[in-house]
Design an enzyme around this catalytic site. Structure first.
Site, PDB file in Angstrom:
ATOM      1  N   ASP A 228       0.863  -1.184   0.000  1.00  0.00           N
ATOM      2  CA  ASP A 228       0.000   0.000   0.000  1.00  0.00           C
ATOM      3  C   ASP A 228       0.894   1.227   0.000  1.00  0.00           C
ATOM      4  O   ASP A 228       2.062   1.128  -0.393  1.00  0.00           O
ATOM      5  CB  ASP A 228      -0.929  -0.029   1.217  1.00  0.00           C
ATOM      6  N   HIS A 272      -3.167   5.798   3.862  1.00  0.00           N
ATOM      7  CA  HIS A 272      -4.000   4.631   3.594  1.00  0.00           C
ATOM      8  C   HIS A 272      -3.422   3.338   4.160  1.00  0.00           C
ATOM      9  O   HIS A 272      -4.128   2.515   4.757  1.00  0.00           O
ATOM     10  CB  HIS A 272      -4.178   4.531   2.079  1.00  0.00           C
ATOM     11  N   SER A 477     -11.405  -1.153   0.733  1.00  0.00           N
ATOM     12  CA  SER A 477     -10.051  -0.999   1.281  1.00  0.00           C
ATOM     13  C   SER A 477      -9.961  -1.593   2.672  1.00  0.00           C
ATOM     14  O   SER A 477      -8.933  -2.148   3.056  1.00  0.00           O
ATOM     15  CB  SER A 477      -9.671   0.484   1.363  1.00  0.00           C
TER      16      SER A 477
END
Length: 705
Positions: A228, A272, A477
């Site tokens: 990520d 994220h 996600s």
């Protein structure tokens, strides 16, 4: 229009078109021309003052701007010329776009090329040199693979070079390195997933039963790789000896995966990955628990664009450094979930050969040959996941999102490739008659301090007062690393399972939610939920090792494999019980296994024709000791349910001169159906009804209260 082949020359190509209003700019310093942090703007930035930044790749110093095209402003062509004249600008040129979505697709002057396994490496190098290319690296996740570069200034001729190379008989794959925006699979503000609980006086019972599963395992001994953006590895939820393993920045090629605050598009920065890692395996010592809190974390920062060579290398790093599970909450850009006319809903994003071969590598070589389990977020565009070449790849588990009512989250993608659902955020949308969510969300880890999702864009706390946790993460996600955590629980209970066995176990461990609207078919598959919402307790119960009902027939031959000849070797199977699966094992000593073709001729009573197990792969590698099963050879799945009594013949052909060898042994392992792959009803009901035991890795106080 440039034509690109991500597959072989026989597979369909796709085309790109040139935009008439986009300019790509690369600076020598890698700083933005228009968003410099310096006190004084440079005059050349005026060429882009009225442009709109569409996408940026800070690590490469590349930005793409959309320029007005009316007659009262300077033309795009004149601006390119002015930019090229600046010593600060390395490149200013045209931009190719997807003809459907109109999204920019950047090309580098690099090419990924893979020759057939039997090609001579010297011949490969000569073909590359003759094309005017230079070898940058030789990816070792595939035989005879090369990452090469063309001379500076080659430009769009790179497409012609790649297609000309693909015409060679010895070339299997060849495509330019194309980079697209890599979209995070994120919807906020709501998320919920771990256990049955009461929130604001409402009993919410739509979890994956993680608390009950933690009575059996919390993911001990398993490593989860989260590919990520940056992960804040200094967070207390990732502390402790051995928690962080093999950290990597796959873009900058360093061992520091921490967030780098860049000028990336959007407000989220490098936030994220920290949230995703927390959902998967946060320790649960202070304010948030992951699904597998005692699993190790391999944080891999990937800031490079979709389709880059760095993307492929990230997967190999994970496998080579001990990853059992790989979680990917990213992929092609999503369509606007509320707009069915959005052209992105019709866009098909193919999986580049470079990344696909890297995925093949981790499923074949990872975990000492058992294969890493790869999970991808299905997407948040309310569109078909089957158009996403990443999430829909057959060696991937695609995870959709369901909500606190036990129904589909409004944004979640759907389709044939959907494998399972995991609870995440949701919100109401009146035009779809979609009701509001019942919960405001649960916490996961955030970057320490004020750099992450908490506080929110208005400066208000969106989690804990110290700004170390967020309650504003969600989308597929969040669903993907949640499912990755369950995969870790499974492998903690039974580390001998192969990746395909884990995927199959997921199918059996799911609860069928929303039966009226789930559109489940006769095989129990729903386009919205896959095989249903994961149940962590079911998964770990099913994963517990059980005595296998199996028969192995193995014979030592020590028979010669003669050069340019074919040998046949037989085994007799006496058992006539229908099987669940079978595996074929061979041990061959040979000086050049790229000469060999192995075929299996089953008994006539199976009704199945001769199938090829192995065909000249491996190049100049010596010796072949391998087990062929449904993971490595999907055609073997045809024998499921068949009676296998009779003569099984292994044919070994040596089809090229100079080398010879010996068949040491040949064996067949017959696996019969298990009758114990059922969760004991009493135990399941007991856990689901009470759910009273809450491990200390859950926060003592719910952030929702």
């Amino acid at each position: 229009m440039p034509k690109i082949y991500y597959g072989t020359k026989k597979e369909p190509a796709f085309e790109l078109v040139q935009s008439d209003d986009l300019i790509a700019v690369r600076t020598r310093s890698k700083r933005s021309l228009t968003r410099s942090t310096g006190p004084v703007a440079q005059p050349i930035s005026a060429e882009l003052d009225d442009g709109v930044l569409v996408v940026s790749y800070p690590e490469a110093g590349v930005e793409v701007y959309r320029i007005p095209t009316d007659r009262h402003v300077k033309s795009v062509s004149d601006r390119k010329s002015a930019l090229r004249a600046s010593p600060e600008v390395q490149f200013a040129g045209s931009v190719l776009v997807d003809p459907v979505s109109k999204e920019p697709v950047l090309y580098t002057e690099n090419i990924f090329i893979k020759f057939i396994d039997t090609a001579d490496p010297d011949d490969c190098a000569e073909i590359i040199r003759d094309a005017g290319l230079t070898i940058k690296s030789q990816p070792d996740y595939a035989t005879n693979a090369y990452f090469v570069e063309a001379p500076t200034g080659t430009g769009q001729k790179i497409f012609d070079i790649a297609n000309d190379l693909l015409k060679h008989d010895n070339v299997e794959y060849c495509h330019p390195e194309l980079i697209r925006p890599r979209a995070r699979k994120q919807i906020f503000p709501q998320q919920w997933h771990l256990k049955k609980t009461s929130i604001n006086g409402l009993l919410i019972d739509a979890s994956v039963n993680v608390a009950a599963a933690h009575e059996i395992t919390q993911g001990e001994g398993v490593s989860i790789a989260v590919i990520d953006d940056g992960v804040d590895i200094d967070h207390p939820e990732f502390s402790g000896t051995g928690k962080i393993v093999a950290p990597r920045d796959a873009t900058l090629l360093t061992n520091n995966p921490r967030p780098k605050d860049t000028f990336g598009i959007g407000p989220n920065g490098d936030n994220h990955g920290t949230a995703c890692a927390g959902v998967a395996c946060a320790n649960g010592i202070d304010g948030a628990s992951g699904v597998a809190p005692k699993a190790r974390l391999i944080p891999i920062r990937l800031a490079s664009g979709l389709g880059s060579q760095r993307e492929a290398e990230a997967f190999k790093w994970a496998a080579d450094n001990g990853a059992d599970v790989i979680s990917c909450s990213w992929g092609p850009p999503d369509g606007r979930w509320w707009d069915k006319n959005d052209v992105k809903h019709r866009s098909i994003f193919q999986l580049p050969a470079s990344t696909r071969l890297a995925m093949d590598y981790v499923t074949q070589k990872g975990r000492n040959g058992k294969g890493c389990v790869i999970l991808f977020a299905a997407g948040n565009g309310n569109e078909s996941v089957d158009n996403d070449g990443y999430a829909s790849y057959s060696k991937v588990i695609a995870v959709t999102a369901c909500n606190d009512r036990g129904t589909r989250s409004v944004y979640s993608d759907f389709g044939k490739a959907a494998w399972c659902a995991f609870p995440s955020s949701d919100f109401g949308y009146a035009p779809f008659q979609h009701p509001d969510a019942l919960t405001p969300g649960i916490w996961t880890t955030d970057r320490i301090g004020r750099h992450g999702y908490n506080p929110d864009e208005r400066g208000h706390a969106a989690g804990d007062p110290a700004f170390n946790y967020t309650n504003s993460f969600g989308g597929t996600s969040s669903a993907c690393p949640g499912a990755a955590g369950i995969a870790a629980l499974i492998l903690s209970v039974n580390p001998d399972l192969k990746w395909l066995e884990v995927k199959t176990l997921f199918k059996k461990a799911c609860d069928k939610i929303d039966p009226q609207n789930g559109d489940y078919n006769s095989e129990g598959h729903s386009p919205k939920y896959g095989y249903g919402r994961l149940n962590a307790l079911n998964a770990v119960e099913l994963a517990k090792p059980q005595p296998r009902n199996a028969v192995t027939i193995n014979r030592r031959f020590d028979a010669p494999i003669l050069d340019m000849q074919t040998g046949s070797f037989a085994l007799e199977v006496a058992d006539d019980t229908p099987i669940e699966s079978l595996a074929i094992s061979v041990d061959i000593q040979h000086t050049y296994i790229g000469d060999l073709i192995l075929s299996l001729q089953p008994p006539a009573g199976t009704g199945i024709d001769t199938l090829v197990l192995y065909s000249r792969s491996g190049g100049a590698t010596k010796n072949l000791k391998q087990t062929f099963d449904t993971v490595t050879t999907p055609e073997l799945a045809k024998f499921s349910g068949k009676k296998c009594q009779g003569t099984w013949t292994l044919q070994i052909q040596d089809v090229a001169a100079q080398d010879s060898g010996t068949l040491v042994s040949f064996g067949i392992n017959l696996i019969f159906p298990r009758t114990d792959w059922i969760v004991p009803a009493e135990k399941a009901k007991k856990h689901q009804a009470s759910n009273k035991t809450v491990k200390k890795n859950f926060p003592k106080k719910s952030p929702n209260k």
